[in-house]
Design a protein around this motif. Structure first.
Motif, PDB file in Angstrom:
ATOM      1  N   THR A  19      55.338 165.499  72.519  1.00  0.00           N
ATOM      2  CA  THR A  19      55.234 166.844  72.393  1.00  0.00           C
ATOM      3  C   THR A  19      56.773 167.252  72.886  1.00  0.00           C
ATOM      4  O   THR A  19      57.149 167.098  74.003  1.00  0.00           O
ATOM      5  CB  THR A  19      54.103 167.295  73.037  1.00  0.00           C
ATOM      6  OG1 THR A  19      53.052 166.843  72.651  1.00  0.00           O
ATOM      7  CG2 THR A  19      54.087 168.742  72.747  1.00  0.00           C
ATOM      8  N   CYS A  20      57.472 168.035  72.098  1.00  0.00           N
ATOM      9  CA  CYS A  20      58.746 168.696  72.611  1.00  0.00           C
ATOM     10  C   CYS A  20      58.517 170.149  72.181  1.00  0.00           C
ATOM     11  O   CYS A  20      58.533 170.439  70.954  1.00  0.00           O
ATOM     12  CB  CYS A  20      59.801 167.609  71.730  1.00  0.00           C
ATOM     13  SG  CYS A  20      61.341 168.195  72.280  1.00  0.00           S
ATOM     14  N   GLY A  22      56.202 172.101  72.410  1.00  0.00           N
ATOM     15  CA  GLY A  22      55.068 172.384  71.866  1.00  0.00           C
ATOM     16  C   GLY A  22      55.120 171.885  70.244  1.00  0.00           C
ATOM     17  O   GLY A  22      53.899 172.095  69.828  1.00  0.00           O
ATOM     18  N   THR A  23      55.919 171.482  69.789  1.00  0.00           N
ATOM     19  CA  THR A  23      55.864 170.586  68.560  1.00  0.00           C
ATOM     20  C   THR A  23      55.379 169.042  68.753  1.00  0.00           C
ATOM     21  O   THR A  23      56.114 168.297  69.462  1.00  0.00           O
ATOM     22  CB  THR A  23      57.208 170.582  67.746  1.00  0.00           C
ATOM     23  OG1 THR A  23      57.310 171.891  67.718  1.00  0.00           O
ATOM     24  CG2 THR A  23      57.132 169.967  66.483  1.00  0.00           C
ATOM     25  N   ARG A  24      54.437 168.656  68.198  1.00  0.00           N
ATOM     26  CA  ARG A  24      54.055 167.075  68.204  1.00  0.00           C
ATOM     27  C   ARG A  24      54.979 166.388  67.079  1.00  0.00           C
ATOM     28  O   ARG A  24      55.238 166.633  66.098  1.00  0.00           O
ATOM     29  CB  ARG A  24      52.590 166.977  67.809  1.00  0.00           C
ATOM     30  CG  ARG A  24      51.738 167.670  68.712  1.00  0.00           C
ATOM     31  CD  ARG A  24      50.420 167.712  68.211  1.00  0.00           C
ATOM     32  NE  ARG A  24      49.924 166.474  67.784  1.00  0.00           N
ATOM     33  CZ  ARG A  24      48.569 166.295  67.786  1.00  0.00           C
ATOM     34  NH1 ARG A  24      47.521 166.966  68.100  1.00  0.00           N
ATOM     35  NH2 ARG A  24      48.085 164.857  67.432  1.00  0.00           N
ATOM     36  N   GLU A  38      58.273 164.900  62.449  1.00  0.00           N
ATOM     37  CA  GLU A  38      57.158 165.967  62.913  1.00  0.00           C
ATOM     38  C   GLU A  38      55.900 165.275  62.830  1.00  0.00           C
ATOM     39  O   GLU A  38      55.640 164.938  61.776  1.00  0.00           O
ATOM     40  CB  GLU A  38      57.204 167.557  62.104  1.00  0.00           C
ATOM     41  CG  GLU A  38      56.162 168.275  62.758  1.00  0.00           C
ATOM     42  CD  GLU A  38      56.134 169.635  62.192  1.00  0.00           C
ATOM     43  OE1 GLU A  38      55.312 170.368  62.578  1.00  0.00           O
ATOM     44  OE2 GLU A  38      57.097 169.774  61.329  1.00  0.00           O
ATOM     45  N   ASN A  39      55.020 165.305  63.715  1.00  0.00           N
ATOM     46  CA  ASN A  39      53.478 164.639  63.593  1.00  0.00           C
ATOM     47  C   ASN A  39      52.648 165.508  63.002  1.00  0.00           C
ATOM     48  O   ASN A  39      51.883 166.232  63.470  1.00  0.00           O
ATOM     49  CB  ASN A  39      53.152 164.145  65.041  1.00  0.00           C
ATOM     50  CG  ASN A  39      51.828 163.628  64.882  1.00  0.00           C
ATOM     51  OD1 ASN A  39      51.177 163.174  63.855  1.00  0.00           O
ATOM     52  ND2 ASN A  39      51.233 163.293  66.236  1.00  0.00           N
ATOM     53  N   ARG A  40      52.782 165.516  61.664  1.00  0.00           N
ATOM     54  CA  ARG A  40      52.008 166.630  60.778  1.00  0.00           C
ATOM     55  C   ARG A  40      51.890 165.917  59.298  1.00  0.00           C
ATOM     56  O   ARG A  40      52.992 165.872  58.669  1.00  0.00           O
ATOM     57  CB  ARG A  40      52.640 167.899  61.019  1.00  0.00           C
ATOM     58  CG  ARG A  40      52.038 168.898  60.126  1.00  0.00           C
ATOM     59  CD  ARG A  40      52.650 170.519  60.158  1.00  0.00           C
ATOM     60  NE  ARG A  40      51.868 171.414  59.800  1.00  0.00           N
ATOM     61  CZ  ARG A  40      51.711 171.803  58.340  1.00  0.00           C
ATOM     62  NH1 ARG A  40      52.515 171.066  57.630  1.00  0.00           N
ATOM     63  NH2 ARG A  40      50.877 172.794  58.136  1.00  0.00           N
ATOM     64  N   ALA A  47      47.522 165.781  62.533  1.00  0.00           N
ATOM     65  CA  ALA A  47      48.310 164.748  63.458  1.00  0.00           C
ATOM     66  C   ALA A  47      47.973 163.616  62.647  1.00  0.00           C
ATOM     67  O   ALA A  47      46.906 163.269  61.869  1.00  0.00           O
ATOM     68  CB  ALA A  47      47.722 164.579  64.592  1.00  0.00           C
TER      69      ALA A  47
END
Length: 106
Positions: A19-20, A22-24, A38-40, A47
């Motif tokens: 997590t960086c 607030g972004t996974r 991005e974990n999306r 996720a």
């Protein structure tokens, strides 16, 4: 650029979540190169992993969405199978040096 981890914290053929700001994120090392996304999942925005740091399929050659089974190329993030075929994970610029694996989260 922000450091994600030490270079040896991401072994060859492995993946890790971070997590960086607030972004996974997820990082994968393949053939000596680090790829950060991005974990999306582009299909539903969920996720990708089914348990911590478990982003790869059984062969270790593709990133897999545990929710929908979509498969993504490690080198490009392109979806090659599943409900979001033709879409891609969002890649983040990264680099690696002796101090760490660095990412630009913008």
């Amino acid at each position: 650029m922000i450091v994600l981890c030490a270079p040896d914290a991401l072994p060859e053929g492995q993946s890790r979540g971070f997590t960086c700001n607030g972004t996974r994120l997820l990082a994968v090392r393949r053939h000596g190169h680090v790829h950060v996304y991005e974990n999306r999942c582009p299909h539903r925005g969920v996720a990708l992993e089914w348990q911590p740091d478990a982003f790869l399929d059984d062969s270790g050659s593709l990133i897999r969405c545990a929710t929908h089974g979509a498969l993504f190329l490690i080198e490009s993030g392109d979806c090659v199978a599943g409900p979001c075929a033709g879409e891609a994970l969002r890649a983040l610029p990264c680099r690696e040096d002796d101090q760490g694996i660095w990412v630009d989260p913008a």
